[in-house]
Enzyme design. Structure first.
Site, mmCIF file in Angstrom:
data_model
loop_
_atom_site.group_PDB
_atom_site.id
_atom_site.type_symbol
_atom_site.label_atom_id
_atom_site.label_comp_id
_atom_site.label_asym_id
_atom_site.label_seq_id
_atom_site.Cartn_x
_atom_site.Cartn_y
_atom_site.Cartn_z
ATOM 1 N N GLY A 26 -3.377 -7.677 -7.025
ATOM 2 C CA GLY A 26 -4.252 -7.999 -8.145
ATOM 3 C C GLY A 26 -3.520 -7.933 -9.472
ATOM 4 N NE ARG B 161 -8.604 -8.104 -5.372
ATOM 5 C CZ ARG B 161 -7.793 -7.092 -5.684
ATOM 6 N NH1 ARG B 161 -6.591 -7.015 -5.121
ATOM 7 N NH2 ARG B 161 -8.175 -6.171 -6.537
ATOM 8 C CB SER C 133 -11.212 -6.168 -12.234
ATOM 9 O OG SER C 133 -9.931 -5.562 -12.256
ATOM 10 C CD GLN D 266 -5.947 -5.145 -11.479
ATOM 11 O OE1 GLN D 266 -5.979 -6.326 -11.130
ATOM 12 N NE2 GLN D 266 -5.489 -4.197 -10.682
ATOM 13 C CD GLU E 198 -6.951 3.677 -8.080
ATOM 14 O OE1 GLU E 198 -5.814 4.166 -8.017
ATOM 15 O OE2 GLU E 198 -7.314 2.887 -8.982
ATOM 16 C CG HIS F 33 -11.265 -3.154 -5.328
ATOM 17 N ND1 HIS F 33 -11.006 -1.809 -5.438
ATOM 18 C CD2 HIS F 33 -11.685 -3.545 -6.561
ATOM 19 C CE1 HIS F 33 -11.252 -1.399 -6.672
ATOM 20 N NE2 HIS F 33 -11.675 -2.433 -7.366
ATOM 21 N NE ARG G 23 -5.510 2.451 -3.017
ATOM 22 C CZ ARG G 23 -4.415 3.060 -3.425
ATOM 23 N NH1 ARG G 23 -3.837 3.953 -2.643
ATOM 24 N NH2 ARG G 23 -3.882 2.805 -4.597
ATOM 25 C CE LYS H 136 -2.811 -3.989 -2.888
ATOM 26 N NZ LYS H 136 -2.485 -5.326 -3.411
#
Length: 430
Positions: A96, A124, A167, A169, A316, A343, A388, A417
């Site tokens: 991402g 995403r 997000s 981000q 997360e 995610h 995750r 990752k």
């Protein structure tokens, strides 16, 4: 050379308390932010103890495609700023940060830059950033992967509004490149609350370390959800990357479920990483937690308690926390995490499905999960190409099943990752 792993992988079960001291790879979030800023800084720099994982190597590859010189051969990576000229193709993989942080940088260049990635990545969200770049005058084609943009050698900058409820981000991506825009950038969020705010704090802190002026005081003057970056140079700064604290979750969870003790070395006494919230969460769940100059030590007490927790800012951590809640002796409710449906996979649906298939009593809600005490059993835990989810699977496997009925973790290699060779490292602790 590491031997190939079985798929699905029979993750080890703890047959007694696990006592271990571990040194974790560096933070992906910090590594990739440091690389972006190094690539548009005013001189060469070094990123020390950089995370060597798929995500960080994809970031290095993306910035190299834009003309940066990045030597990843050692533990410390040297970076020469990008020329930002000519056409390029960027592979975002499943990262991402690459998909979102690189386009605002590529917009500073003069070529056509095309972006694509793994099939899972095409689901995403990226549209908010692309719309913001269009509003800033950048020629963008597409609203999702694959997409492309053509820079004109400069970005006017100025005010832009985004809905960053999907997000954090979206905000960080624009802030990181904003100082190089002619008028800087004034990012305003409009929508539901921004998740994972510690990641924006991380972005602001690293920008300031590079001499960039970031005004966040507007939030305290009646203008919440606004971040202003002044135009100017980004100074070349060497960084030493902290351990990835979110990657500590399965290891500290292992102490909790086995009644053992795990120390993560070099845990920072002060950090902007969301993973630092593990200290309080695990203490609430009945563990003993001690932070010292040597690191963070978590000790299981033999009783794992459920929790009521709003994980909105630390989403997360949800997969491992949910796995622990599924093993707890009292009910749990995790809320504020509807955004993690966007995610690597829809993590709420995936956790409800996979934990439920192993016998957990779990209810999926629009923004969270409720878990009640239940007896779990072996079976296959699918990861959906999500590192995750794999972390959650190995934690459950450590506490559940038998030699005849183990927990098998599908595609555990997806952990590369953010942690190369995670599975053999994990198995070495038992």
């Amino acid at each position: 050379m590491t031997a190939p792993l079985d798929d699905p992988w029979p993750a080890p079960r703890a047959r007694g308390p696990v006592d271990a001291v571990v040194t974790l790879p560096g933070s992906k979030s910090l590594t990739n932010r440091a690389l972006v800023l190094a690539a548009i800084a005013d001189g060469p720099s070094v990123v020390r103890r950089a995370l060597r994982s798929r995500d960080s190597l994809l970031m290095a590859g993306a910035l190299s495609a834009l003309g940066a010189g990045i030597d990843t051969s050692g533990e410390d990576w040297t970076v020469t700023p990008a020329r930002l000229a000519g056409d390029a193709t960027v592979d975002v993989g499943l990262a991402g940060t690459v998909m979102r942080f690189v386009p605002p940088v590529a917009a500073l260049g003069t070529g056509l830059v095309s972006f694509d990635g793994d099939a899972h990545m095409r689901q995403r969200p990226i549209g908010e950033i692309l719309a913001a770049l269009r509003a800033l005058g950048v020629d963008v084609e597409g609203d999702a992967l694959p997409f492309s943009l053509r820079g004109s050698g400069a970005v006017p900058g100025g005010m832009v509004t985004v809905d960053a409820s999907g997000s954090s981000q979206f905000v960080s991506a624009l802030l990181l490149a904003g100082a190089r825009y002619d008028a800087g950038i004034d990012v305003r969020h409009a929508g539901e609350p921004v998740p994972s705010l510690p990641h924006i704090d991380m972005t602001v802190e690293i920008l300031r370390a590079h001499g960039v002026v970031v005004d966040t005081a507007l939030n305290d003057r009646g203008e919440p959800d606004r971040w202003v970056v002044a135009p100017g140079p980004i100074k070349a700064v060497d960084h030493t990357i902290e351990p990835d604290l979110s990657n500590a979750a399965p290891f500290l969870g292992l102490a909790a479920v086995s009644g053992g003790s795990v120390t993560v070395r070099d845990w920072p006494l002060r950090t902007t990483q969301a993973g630092d919230a593990l200290r309080g969460l695990l203490e609430q769940m009945g563990c003993r937690v001690a932070l010292s100059d040597e690191g963070l030590t978590v000790t299981g007490t033999g009783e794992l308690l459920g929790i009521e927790a709003d994980l909105h800012d630390v989403g997360e951590l949800t997969p491992v926390v949910a796995a622990l809640c599924a093993l707890a002796t009292t009910p749990s409710h995790l809320r504020g995490i509807g955004h993690i449906r966007g995610h690597e996979t829809d993590r709420l649906a995936a956790l409800a499905t996979e934990l439920g298939d192993l016998g957990a009593d779990v209810t999926e809600h629009a923004d969270g999960l409720t878990l009640r005490p239940a007896t779990l059993h072996g079976g296959t835990f699918h990861t959906y190409a999500d590192h995750r989810m794999a972390h959650a699977g190995v934690v459950v496997a450590a506490a559940v099943g038998s030699d005849d009925d183990p927990v098998l973790v599908e595609n555990v290699a997806t952990t590369s990752k953010t942690f190369t060779d995670f599975a053999p490292f994990w198995a070495s602790l038992f």
